[in-house]
Design a protein around this motif. Structure first.
Motif, PDB file in Angstrom:
ATOM      1  N   TRP A 167    -109.813  63.767 120.946  1.00 17.97           N
ATOM      2  CA  TRP A 167    -110.017  62.587 120.102  1.00 17.97           C
ATOM      3  C   TRP A 167    -109.109  62.625 118.877  1.00 17.97           C
ATOM      4  O   TRP A 167    -108.646  61.588 118.412  1.00 17.97           O
ATOM      5  N   ALA A 226    -106.543  59.835 117.879  1.00 17.55           N
ATOM      6  CA  ALA A 226    -106.505  59.262 116.527  1.00 17.55           C
ATOM      7  C   ALA A 226    -105.089  59.324 115.958  1.00 17.55           C
ATOM      8  O   ALA A 226    -104.641  58.387 115.285  1.00 17.55           O
ATOM      9  N   LEU A 263    -103.164  56.550 117.520  1.00 19.05           N
ATOM     10  CA  LEU A 263    -103.565  55.283 116.897  1.00 19.05           C
ATOM     11  C   LEU A 263    -102.952  55.125 115.513  1.00 19.05           C
ATOM     12  O   LEU A 263    -102.551  54.025 115.125  1.00 19.05           O
ATOM     13  N   GLY A 302    -100.611  52.191 114.639  1.00 19.69           N
ATOM     14  CA  GLY A 302    -101.058  51.322 113.548  1.00 19.69           C
ATOM     15  C   GLY A 302    -100.063  51.281 112.404  1.00 19.69           C
ATOM     16  O   GLY A 302     -99.858  50.234 111.786  1.00 19.69           O
ATOM     17  N   TRP A 304    -106.982  40.322 113.067  1.00 19.66           N
ATOM     18  CA  TRP A 304    -106.187  41.550 113.055  1.00 19.66           C
ATOM     19  C   TRP A 304    -106.703  42.513 111.982  1.00 19.66           C
ATOM     20  O   TRP A 304    -106.803  43.718 112.214  1.00 19.66           O
ATOM     21  N   THR A 352    -109.911  44.089 113.187  1.00 16.57           N
ATOM     22  CA  THR A 352    -109.607  45.026 114.262  1.00 16.57           C
ATOM     23  C   THR A 352    -109.077  46.335 113.697  1.00 16.57           C
ATOM     24  O   THR A 352    -109.503  47.426 114.113  1.00 16.57           O
ATOM     25  N   LEU A 353    -108.175  46.251 112.730  1.00 12.40           N
ATOM     26  CA  LEU A 353    -107.624  47.473 112.133  1.00 12.40           C
ATOM     27  C   LEU A 353    -108.662  48.235 111.321  1.00 12.40           C
ATOM     28  O   LEU A 353    -108.630  49.467 111.273  1.00 12.40           O
ATOM     29  N   ILE A 371    -110.588  50.181 113.944  1.00  9.59           N
ATOM     30  CA  ILE A 371    -109.787  51.293 114.463  1.00  9.59           C
ATOM     31  C   ILE A 371    -109.735  52.425 113.449  1.00  9.59           C
ATOM     32  O   ILE A 371    -109.852  53.602 113.807  1.00  9.59           O
ATOM     33  N   ASN A 372    -109.597  52.092 112.178  1.00 14.96           N
ATOM     34  CA  ASN A 372    -109.525  53.137 111.155  1.00 14.96           C
ATOM     35  C   ASN A 372    -110.870  53.818 110.925  1.00 14.96           C
ATOM     36  O   ASN A 372    -110.906  54.981 110.538  1.00 14.96           O
ATOM     37  N   PHE A 429    -112.822  54.517 113.417  1.00 15.54           N
ATOM     38  CA  PHE A 429    -112.762  55.486 114.502  1.00 15.54           C
ATOM     39  C   PHE A 429    -111.845  56.657 114.147  1.00 15.54           C
ATOM     40  O   PHE A 429    -112.175  57.818 114.406  1.00 15.54           O
ATOM     41  N   VAL A 430    -110.698  56.371 113.552  1.00 13.67           N
ATOM     42  CA  VAL A 430    -109.750  57.427 113.174  1.00 13.67           C
ATOM     43  C   VAL A 430    -110.415  58.395 112.195  1.00 13.67           C
ATOM     44  O   VAL A 430    -110.312  59.617 112.352  1.00 13.67           O
TER      45      VAL A 430
END
Length: 145
Positions: free
Chosen positions: A23, A27, A30, A34, A117, A120-121, A124-125, A127-128
């Motif tokens: 993971w 990350a 990503l 990103g 967008w 969404t970012l 994602i961040n 999750f990171v």
């Protein structure tokens, strides 16, 4: 006990942390992706202010060119931090968490310009940050000490 037995013992007693390392690598990918996308987003905002239409009466209303430069700089830093994560260094993990948090904040303020967008970012961040905070293998933690 042979070297192969020792290695097998390390694998058997790693506490299932191999998925964490996977993971973390995901990350990192990503973050690099990103970062590159933020660079393009920044260039678009700098080159043509008319590309993005802002929502009226938003509390965090800023000059679009300034936001373009912010996204461009953050994009470069995030891509570099993501690439550094592949080294497995603890400092890269810490820098990655800080950069992901900054990108989340920037995208929260970017919502009126490109809401889907930006949200969404932000996701994602989140999750990171989760992937980087869960830690690596025992060996990674031992290297830090």
């Amino acid at each position: 006990m042979t070297t192969a037995d020792i290695r097998r013992d390390d694998l058997d007693h790693s506490g299932g942390s191999g998925w964490r390392t996977g993971w973390t690598a995901f990350a990192a990918v990503l973050m690099v992706f990103g970062g590159v996308m933020a660079i393009f987003q920044g260039i678009a905002a700098i080159a043509k202010d008319e590309v993005f239409v802002a929502t009226r009466n938003y509390v965090y209303k800023f000059d679009l060119t300034a936001w373009g430069w912010i996204h461009l700089v953050l994009g470069v830093l995030v891509a570099l931090a993501g690439a550094a994560l592949f080294t497995g260094a603890l400092w890269a993990r810490i820098v990655g968490i800080v950069m992901a948090a900054l990108v989340m904040l920037a995208n929260f303020m970017w919502i009126p310009y490109y809401p889907f967008w930006a949200l969404t970012l932000i996701a994602i961040n989140v999750f990171v940050i989760w992937a980087l905070c869960t830690g690596g293998t025992r060996r990674d933690r031992a290297r830090a000490h």
